[in-house]
Design an enzyme around this catalytic site. Structure first.
Site, PDB file in Angstrom:
ATOM      1  N   HIS A 310      35.598  37.657  32.753  1.00  0.00           N
ATOM      2  CA  HIS A 310      35.210  37.946  34.109  1.00  0.00           C
ATOM      3  C   HIS A 310      34.566  36.397  34.718  1.00  0.00           C
ATOM      4  O   HIS A 310      34.305  35.639  34.294  1.00  0.00           O
ATOM      5  CB  HIS A 310      34.443  39.034  34.290  1.00  0.00           C
ATOM      6  CG  HIS A 310      33.009  38.880  34.197  1.00  0.00           C
ATOM      7  ND1 HIS A 310      32.106  38.233  34.920  1.00  0.00           N
ATOM      8  CD2 HIS A 310      32.252  39.557  33.217  1.00  0.00           C
ATOM      9  CE1 HIS A 310      30.838  38.497  34.452  1.00  0.00           C
ATOM     10  NE2 HIS A 310      30.876  39.333  33.300  1.00  0.00           N
ATOM     11  N   ASP A 322      26.692  34.488  30.666  1.00  0.00           N
ATOM     12  CA  ASP A 322      27.469  35.774  31.285  1.00  0.00           C
ATOM     13  C   ASP A 322      27.721  35.358  32.675  1.00  0.00           C
ATOM     14  O   ASP A 322      27.091  35.285  33.593  1.00  0.00           O
ATOM     15  CB  ASP A 322      26.111  36.857  31.465  1.00  0.00           C
ATOM     16  CG  ASP A 322      26.715  38.216  32.047  1.00  0.00           C
ATOM     17  OD1 ASP A 322      27.725  38.200  32.077  1.00  0.00           O
ATOM     18  OD2 ASP A 322      26.032  39.034  32.427  1.00  0.00           O
ATOM     19  N   GLU A 358      33.212  41.930  38.028  1.00  0.00           N
ATOM     20  CA  GLU A 358      32.869  42.546  37.013  1.00  0.00           C
ATOM     21  C   GLU A 358      31.398  43.312  37.123  1.00  0.00           C
ATOM     22  O   GLU A 358      31.028  44.355  36.855  1.00  0.00           O
ATOM     23  CB  GLU A 358      33.013  41.761  35.789  1.00  0.00           C
ATOM     24  CG  GLU A 358      32.840  42.690  34.526  1.00  0.00           C
ATOM     25  CD  GLU A 358      31.419  42.481  33.853  1.00  0.00           C
ATOM     26  OE1 GLU A 358      31.398  42.987  32.786  1.00  0.00           O
ATOM     27  OE2 GLU A 358      30.675  42.154  34.568  1.00  0.00           O
ATOM     28  N   GLU A 359      30.693  42.033  37.607  1.00  0.00           N
ATOM     29  CA  GLU A 359      29.352  42.662  37.824  1.00  0.00           C
ATOM     30  C   GLU A 359      28.908  43.892  38.654  1.00  0.00           C
ATOM     31  O   GLU A 359      27.860  44.415  38.512  1.00  0.00           O
ATOM     32  CB  GLU A 359      28.501  41.309  38.103  1.00  0.00           C
ATOM     33  CG  GLU A 359      28.581  40.141  37.024  1.00  0.00           C
ATOM     34  CD  GLU A 359      27.601  40.522  35.981  1.00  0.00           C
ATOM     35  OE1 GLU A 359      27.295  41.394  35.720  1.00  0.00           O
ATOM     36  OE2 GLU A 359      27.723  39.398  35.236  1.00  0.00           O
ATOM     37  N   ASP A 392      33.457  38.188  26.924  1.00  0.00           N
ATOM     38  CA  ASP A 392      32.582  38.121  27.885  1.00  0.00           C
ATOM     39  C   ASP A 392      31.424  37.235  27.966  1.00  0.00           C
ATOM     40  O   ASP A 392      31.498  35.784  28.407  1.00  0.00           O
ATOM     41  CB  ASP A 392      32.020  39.735  27.910  1.00  0.00           C
ATOM     42  CG  ASP A 392      31.588  39.868  29.467  1.00  0.00           C
ATOM     43  OD1 ASP A 392      30.931  38.802  29.948  1.00  0.00           O
ATOM     44  OD2 ASP A 392      31.549  41.000  29.998  1.00  0.00           O
ATOM     45  N   HIS A 500      21.316  37.758  32.951  1.00  0.00           N
ATOM     46  CA  HIS A 500      21.193  38.118  34.401  1.00  0.00           C
ATOM     47  C   HIS A 500      20.047  37.449  35.018  1.00  0.00           C
ATOM     48  O   HIS A 500      19.668  37.916  36.323  1.00  0.00           O
ATOM     49  CB  HIS A 500      21.176  39.512  34.546  1.00  0.00           C
ATOM     50  CG  HIS A 500      22.653  40.346  34.404  1.00  0.00           C
ATOM     51  ND1 HIS A 500      22.683  41.620  34.512  1.00  0.00           N
ATOM     52  CD2 HIS A 500      23.600  39.674  34.015  1.00  0.00           C
ATOM     53  CE1 HIS A 500      24.055  41.875  34.368  1.00  0.00           C
ATOM     54  NE2 HIS A 500      24.662  40.525  34.016  1.00  0.00           N
TER      55      HIS A 500
HETATM   56  C1  NAG Z   1      29.731  42.184  27.744  1.00  0.00           C
HETATM   57  C2  NAG Z   1      28.569  41.514  28.358  1.00  0.00           C
HETATM   58  O1  NAG Z   1      27.576  41.760  27.966  1.00  0.00           O
HETATM   59  N1  NAG Z   1      28.720  40.681  29.363  1.00  0.00           N
HETATM   60  C3  NAG Z   1      28.238  40.972  30.359  1.00  0.00           C
HETATM   61  C4  NAG Z   1      28.827  40.380  31.415  1.00  0.00           C
HETATM   62  O2  NAG Z   1      28.726  41.116  32.515  1.00  0.00           O
HETATM   63  C5  NAG Z   1      28.897  42.497  32.209  1.00  0.00           C
HETATM   64  C6  NAG Z   1      28.426  42.968  33.636  1.00  0.00           C
HETATM   65  O3  NAG Z   1      26.991  42.428  33.703  1.00  0.00           O
HETATM   66  C7  NAG Z   1      27.656  43.118  31.694  1.00  0.00           C
HETATM   67  O4  NAG Z   1      27.571  44.497  31.732  1.00  0.00           O
HETATM   68  C8  NAG Z   1      28.211  42.651  30.442  1.00  0.00           C
HETATM   69  O5  NAG Z   1      27.023  43.141  29.383  1.00  0.00           O
HETATM   70 ZN    ZN Z   2      26.120  40.189  33.768  1.00  0.00          ZN
END
Ligand code: NAG
Ligand code: ZN
Ligand code: NAG
Ligand code: NAG
Ligand code: NAG
Ligand code: NAG
Ligand code: NAG
Ligand code: NAG
Ligand code: NAG
Ligand code: NAG
Ligand code: NAG
Ligand code: NAG
Length: 569
Positions: A310, A322, A358-359, A392, A500
């Site tokens: 993403h 992330d 995605e977020e 991710d 985050h």
């Molecule tokens: C898979 C992962 O942990 N990546 C993060 C990337 O963004 C998504 C949304 O926060 C998270 O849920 C994922 O955890």
């Molecule tokens: Zn994230």
């Protein structure tokens, strides 16, 4: 005097300076970050691979993509994403310039460095905000009551529903009660008077709220009133629920008592029930977000391997681990596949995608899957998507080598997706085992962009180096057995303490782990792409049939929130 001339000179000088500073900054960042982890690269060759469960034993020893991929290229992309965040207020979240610049960077880089077909697809994102508390007046046998709205749900007779649309209905309008909770067409067809253009009242239960709303839309109700079912003492008050972002109906949630009162009045032929209501929303126009996909120009378009990550970050930070780490890896893999010409030898089309939004709930990947379900264009149909690999977070500082475990797929997933996902899991394990690297299981649940694919019955897999999960002492010790002691392995803290947060910067990357993860990704992409009959391998008819007869039949899901059961029944 030629002002434009001197201005141009200044611009050239400034541009030159910027380029020099940029290069220096990159080099410095790369140097420091790579050095920091160089000392850890001491794989013990005498160490036997641990007995870490079954694998396919199908190692492609000469994976060209693994050899071609350079961690320095990946880090360069990551530095660019970090630079974008730095100059755009510290974030690459959707609806910011940082996000737009991220997707431009990816698309431009691909178009300069590959001959892939690049497709940027915009989709609108709705937000929901009340302008005023909603109002609901009921009229039963001429008695008008102004019902209580309150954020204290124990006091409220009704509550708003997220992603309801606005309505200003100041004339009392008659109700239609939908029998049996409105989970089947026959409930809506038998409702009398017909729900079309009326306010419909449906009780909680039997199916989830999103399904009820979908029926209400299909049968052209004017407004949907849901109410609690009183089935137990905690099912009397109204509750807070969310419909799909794409919902097009005004909707409210009523307490059991109020719903019951209206339903009884409706069912009593000698009485009369009608309501008027106002749902007043802040008018925020939907804003556009894009997915980018880049397709290899060769390979069977009806058998596509989707490699996704993403492109957005959370608003609070630059999102470098992330999930910039996934995006940058995906970009470097796409370009390496082109530059080595490996793609021309592959039987299948590879489609690299960077999902937007995605977020805030996997919106970009969900949009892609929804479009694919509707599409009749060859190459764009759901059935043309064989498998989804998701990358991710790949470079968590206190990393684990997390492999999505096909065995953990939720029991709401269609059977079709299961055997293939388990096989993809094994491919990743093969690579880590062959490299004498430790690994861990990671849940294939609802956490990232693979979920809409799984929900649609497409096999999925991928890697995750860890987010807020805690790294244990046992894990540090276990990893040290194979990797040698790691001074950066910190037990009892998160795998990514900056998850985050604003400190998710270029310094938040474990380059040693990141490189291994990127190579594992390269291995699995190439390995899948070199499998003779990939479709049969991923979707073994007999095995799927057996699964189907051993599990109770699973239905199709209309939305990702339905699949996750975000809207309780
Ligand atoms: C898979 C992962 O942990 N990546 C993060 C990337 O963004 C998504 C949304 O926060 C998270 O849920 C994922 O955890
Ligand atoms: Zn994230
Ligand atoms: C290496 O890969 C190529 C391309 O897939 C294959 O044709 C060749 O047989 C492989 N060689 C070895 C030694 O595995
Ligand atoms: C930058 O971020 C801060 C805090 O998140 C916010 O208040 C401000 O409006 C943002 N500025 C711009 C130009 O986006
Ligand atoms: C991002 O790009 C889209 C499409 O070009 C545009 O509509 C939108 O306004 C841009 N957003 C920002 C914050 O610049
Ligand atoms: C681009 O993607 C959209 C949405 O998936 C699809 O409808 C369209 O056909 C694609 N265009 C090309 C040229 O692939
Ligand atoms: C109903 O109550 C709300 C909130 O108490 C109030 O704002 C509104 O004016 C009332 N409406 C009528 C018609 O009484
Ligand atoms: C609702 O409509 C009435 C007239 O039809 C108007 O006076 C009132 O301001 C509207 N209220 C809202 C919240 O739009
Ligand atoms: C019910 O309402 C309709 C129209 O709103 C009205 O004509 C009728 O007389 C009412 N019946 C009763 C029993 O109040
Ligand atoms: C039906 O409504 C009438 C008029 O309001 C009322 O007298 C009667 O008790 C109601 N019957 C039932 C079964 O609730
Ligand atoms: C991770 O894998 C190691 C083996 O490498 C194992 O000892 C440990 O229990 C696993 N940790 C978790 C949280 O699954
Ligand atoms: C991963 O999960 C599988 C079961 O799905 C189990 O057999 C295996 O031991 C686990 N591996 C690790 C390293 O935790």
């Amino acid at each position: 005097m030629n002002t434009s001339g001197s201005c141009l000179l200044i611009i050239i000088v400034l541009t030159g300076l910027f380029v020099i500073i940029s290069i220096a900054l990159n080099a410095a960042i790369l140097g420091i970050v790579i050095n920091r982890f160089d000392q850890l690269k001491k794989t013990n060759d005498n160490q036997e691979p641990t007995t870490m469960s079954t694998t396919t034993n199908r190692i492609l020893l000469n994976s060209s993509l693994v050899e071609a991929i350079r961690i320095s290229d990946v880090m360069e992309h990551l530095s660019q994403l970090y630079r974008i965040a730095l100059t755009e207020n510290g974030t690459r979240a959707i609806n910011t310039k940082g996000f737009n610049r991220t997707i431009d960077y990816i698309a431009d880089y691909l178009s300069i460095n590959t001959n892939y077909y690049i497709n940027k697809t915009y989709f609108p994102i709705r937000t929901f905000q009340l302008a005023n508390n909603p109002i609901l007046l009921t009229s039963i046998n001429g008695v008008i009551i102004n019902r209580t709205y309150s954020t204290d749900l124990t006091k409220a007779e009704f509550f708003h529903i997220q992603y309801s649309t606005a309505i200003n209905l100041t004339d009392f309008t008659a109700l239609t009660v939908i029998p049996n909770g409105g989970c089947l067409d026959e409930d809506w067809l038998s409702a009398n008077p017909s729900p079309m253009g009326r306010i419909v009242l449906a009780k909680r239960g039997l199916c989830d709220f999103i399904q009820k709303a979908a029926f209400a839309t299909t049968y052209q109700a004017k407004t949907l009133l849901l109410y609690n079912d009183g089935a137990s003492s905690d099912r009397n008050n109204p509750i807070f629920i969310s419909l799909d972002r794409s919902n097009e109906l005004p909707a409210l949630f009523l307490s059991f008592d109020l719903g019951q009162e209206l339903a009884n009045a409706f069912l009593n032929s000698t009485s009369n029930a009608s309501v008027c209501l106002i749902i007043d929303l802040v008018n925020i126009p939907p804003f556009p977000v894009a997915n980018i996909c880049a397709d290899t120009p060769t390979g069977d378009i009806t058998q596509t391997i989707i490699v996704g990550s993403h492109s957005d970050s959370v608003p609070d930070g630059p999102g470098i681990n992330d999930n910039g780490s996934g995006s940058a890896a995906n970009l470097a893999l796409a370009v390496a596949l082109f530059q080595t010409s490996i793609y021309t030898t592959l039987k299948y089309r590879i489609r690299f995608c960077w999902w937007g939004a995605e977020e805030i709930g996997l919106i970009g990947s969900d949009f892609y899957v929804k479009q694919a379900k509707l599409s009749t264009i060859i190459g764009e149909r759901l059935s043309d998507n064989l498998v989804n690999l998701n990358f991710d977070m790949l470079g968590s500082p206190n990393y684990v080598f997390g492999i999505y475990n096909g065995e953990t797929i939720t029991n709401t997933t269609p059977e079709n997706a299961i055997p293939g996902s388990i096989k993809v899991t094994s491919l990743f394990r093969d690579w880590f085992n062959s490299q004498k690297l430790p690994w861990n299981n990671s849940t294939l649940g609802s956490g990232s962009d693979y979920a809409p694919f799984l929900a649609a019955g497409v096999a999925a897999g991928g890697l995750l180096s860890g987010a807020s999960g805690i790294k244990t002492k046992e894990q540090c010790d276990r990893y040290a057995l194979l990797l040698g002691p790691d001074p950066y392995c910190t037990p009892n803290i998160a795998q990514d303490p900056c998850y985050h947060r604003s400190c998710d910067t270029i310094w938040n990357i474990n380059v040693f782990a990141y490189e291994k993860m990127v190579k594992a990704a390269g291995y699995v992409i190439e390995s899948l792409a070199r499998t003779d009959n990939l479709k049969e391998w991923l979707y073994p008819t007999q095995e799927i049939q057996n699964l189907k007869s051993s599990r109770k039949n699973k239905r199709e899901y209309n939305s990702i929130s339905e699949y996750f059961g975000l809207t309780s029944v």
